[in-house]
Design an enzyme around this catalytic site. Structure first.
Site: not given
Lengths: 347, 347
Positions: B53, B242, B252
Site C-alpha cells: 500500500a 491496505d 490487508n
C-alpha cells in the site's frame, strides 16, 4: 470410486501383492505401485505415496501381514517381525489409524492364525473401512439435506480442508462421503476446496476427485477461507481427522484449526468426519497427540520450484489440534456425536 | 535499505525517469525497471512489478506526474491526463494509498504549479512516507522492548503476514520497522514469516529482506500460524494494511483475518502497522472496502508449475477484512491508537 470407467479402491491385495495408487503423481498421472515387502510399505507411508488416516490404517494392516509373511524366511523370524512392525507403526506419528491397523493384524498373528487367515483379516479390515465411510456418508447426508431445505434453490456450500476423500480412505472418503450421497439424491452441493499447503492435497487430490465425480467445486487458497466464511459463502465445514481424543479434541492437517476458529466466529457449523478407527479412546485430550514435523523442503519447494527464499529456514508442522469446543459434531459410521459424547461411548 | 552494500528506496526518480525494483524477480534476481510513461507505471502496478500500500501511494504520485508531463504533447492534454489518472487510480482497488498518492499530486497540478514543482511534490511525498515508516518503527519498538522485558532472555517472537517490509513501502517497511529498531537497540527478535499464498510475498520478499538484514526468521505455511499461536510460540502479531476504515476495520492481504482470529483466541496482541496515508477517513467501516479479485492463475501456477488440478476452477480474492474488535492497536507515525480512537482523530 471410478477412474476412466474402472472402479478402484485406493489400496488392494491381488495374488501375492499389495497395490496402491501412488498419490505423489496425481493429478497429472495415475500411477499404480506394486508393494511386495514391508520395507516397501514403510517407504510408501513415510514418503507419502499414500496418506490419509483411514488409508494409513489399512496400509498398516497389509504391511503387518507382509512383515509376518517374509519373516518365515528369516533366521530370527520373531525378532524380524517385531522390528518391522515397530518401524511401521511409528513411521508417521499423528494418525492413530496406522497403529490401529498394525495392532489389529498383529493380534491375529499373535493368536496363532495361519497366514491365509491373517490375510483374510486384513482384507476384512479393508472392507470394514469401506463400509464405515459409506455409513459416514449416509449419516452426514442428513446435514446437507437439512441445509438444502434452508438454502432453497441454491446449492449448499461445503468447505473442506486437505483431502478427506476417496484417496484418504479406501473408498467414498470421510468428509467427501456426505457430498457423494447428496449428489446421488439430487441435492445440489458446491465444495470450496482449500489448496492445503504445503503439499496441496486439497488443490491436487480433492479437486481431482470432485472433477472426476462431476461435483461442482472451486479451489481457493487456505488464506481465503476466513473471507468466504465471513461473507456467507459457506453453509457447513466438513473435514477429516487424523486422531480424535476422548474429549473430542481433533488432530487434522495443519490449518484445520484456523478454519474451525473462522467457522465459530461466523456461526457456521464445523464437523469432523471420521470412522471410529480414528478415535483414540486411550487419550483424554489433544495435548497427548504428537504432531509430526516434516522436512522443511516440503514447504520450500513444489516440483523443485522454490516457493520461498531458499536461504531462509522453514518449519513444517504437518497437523494441528482443533479443540473440542470449536467442533459442532463428529460424523462417524454409527451416527453424529457431539465431541463431549465420545467420553460416554463404550467400545 | 541496503542490498549488496548499496542503499536503495523501492522507488526513486532520477533525471527524467522513475525507477522501481521489479519485485516479481525476487528473491532470485534483483532487477531494476525504468519507467518513462504513465502507461508503464499502470502496467507495473497492475501486474505487480511493485505492490504494498505505501509504495502504491508513491507509484501513484509519480504516475500522475508522468501523465501530466506527457499530456503536454497530446492533442487533448486535459482529456488525456484525466483519462490516465482515472485508470491509474483504479488499477488496484483495495489499497487506499494509490488514490491518495494520485490525489495529492493531482491537486498540485490542478492548483497550476509548474512541472518541476509538481515533481518536487512527488519527491516530497516519497520522503514523507519514509519518515512515516521510520516513526512507525520508533513507536512500535516500544511494544517489542516491553515484551523483551517479559520474555527475559529469549527472543521476542513476532508473527507477520505477507510483505509489509521495505519493499511494500519506500524504506523501513511498516510491520518490519519496529523489528529493525529492535535490532538496532540489541533486542533479540525472531520473526515467523508466513508464506502468504498465493503470491508468496512472505516467503519470497519478507524472508529475503530479513535474511539480508541478518534478522532471525523462519518461514512457515499460512496454515501453521494457528498452531504457532496456540502453542505459545508467538508474542505479538504485527501486519501491514491496505486500507483502514474510520472504525478500525482493516483490509490487508488475504489470510490476515485468520491470523487475527487465532491471535484473539490465544490472547496474543494483534497490531496493524500503517502510515496515516493508509487510513481512509471517508469510510465508516470495512463494509465499504472493495476487495480485489485477481486472476485464478495466480493461485493455480507458481513459475508455470501447476499448484492445483488444472481443470478445476479457482477463486482468488486478494484481501480480507479484519474487524476492529480483533485489533489490539494501530501503529502509525503519530502514535499507537486503539481502533476506536481513529473516529476521534481530526485530520
Amino acid at each position: 470410486l471410478k477412474f476412466e470407467g474402472k472402479k478402484y479402491h485406493s489400496i488392494w491385495y491381488d495374488r501375492d501383492k499389495v497395490y496402491i495408487i501412488d498419490q505423489r503423481f496425481l493429478p497429472d498421472q495415475f500411477v499404480i505401485e506394486r508393494i511386495k515387502t514391508a520395507d516397501q510399505m514403510i517407504t510408501a507411508i513415510k514418503d507419502m505415496h499414500l496418506r490419509g488416516a483411514p488409508l494409513l490404517g489399512i496400509a498398516g494392516a497389509y504391511g503387518t501381514f507382509l512383515a509376518h509373511r517374509e519373516s518365515f524366511s528369516k533366521p530370527e523370524p520373531e525378532e524380524y517381525y517385531e522390528n518391522k512392525i515397530n518401524v511401521l507403526r511409528n513411521c508417521r506419528p499423528t494418525a492413530v489409524n496406522l497403529s490401529w491397523g498394525v495392532g489389529k493384524i498383529d493380534s491375529l498373528i499373535k493368536s496363532g492364525l495361519e497366514l491365509t487367515r491373517v490375510l483374510a483379516g486384513a482384507k476384512a479390515l479393508e472392507r470394514h473401512e469401506v463400509e464405515a465411510c459409506k455409513n459416514i456418508g449416509g449419516n452426514g447426508f442428513g446435514l446437507l439435506r437439512d441445509l438444502s431445505n434452508i438454502t432453497g434453490g441454491r446449492p449448499v456450500n461445503v468447505m473442506t480442508h486437505c483431502n478427506a476423500g476417496w484417496l484418504a480412505t479406501i473408498d467414498y472418503g470421510t468428509a467427501s462421503a456426505p457430498v457423494f450421497f447428496a449428489r446421488d439424491e439430487n441435492i445440489e452441493v458446491h465444495v470450496w476446496v482449500s489448496e492445503t499447503r504445503p503439499l496441496n492435497q486439497g488443490g491436487k487430490l480433492t479437486a481431482w476427485e470432485y472433477f472426476h465425480e462431476n461435483i461442482s467445486h472451486t479451489v481457493v487458497s487456505d488464506n481465503s477461507c476466513g473471507y468466504l466464511l465471513r461473507n456467507g459463502m459457506v453453509d457447513i465445514v466438513i473435514v477429516g481427522a487424523d486422531r480424535v481424543a476422548r474429549n473430542g479434541d481433533t488432530a487434522n492437517k495443519i490449518g484445520t484449526y484456523l478454519k474451525a476458529l473462522a467457522a465459530k466466529a461466523n456461526n457456521v457449523p464445523f464437523y469432523i468426519a471420521a470412522p471410529l478407527s480414528t478415535i483414540d479412546f486411550s487419550i483424554n485430550s489433544g495435548k497427548d497427540i504428537r504432531i509430526e514435523e516434516r522436512d522443511e523442503n516440503e514447504l520450500k519447494y513444489m516440483s523443485e520450484v522454490p516457493m520461498v527464499h531458499e536461504l531462509s529456514p522453514a518449519l513444517n508442522h504437518a497437523f494441528d489440534i482443533t479443540p473440542a469446543d470449536l467442533i459442532t459434531g463428529i460424523i462417524t459410521e454409527r451416527g453424529i456425536y457431539k465431541p463431549g459424547e465420545l467420553l460416554r461411548m463404550n467400545l
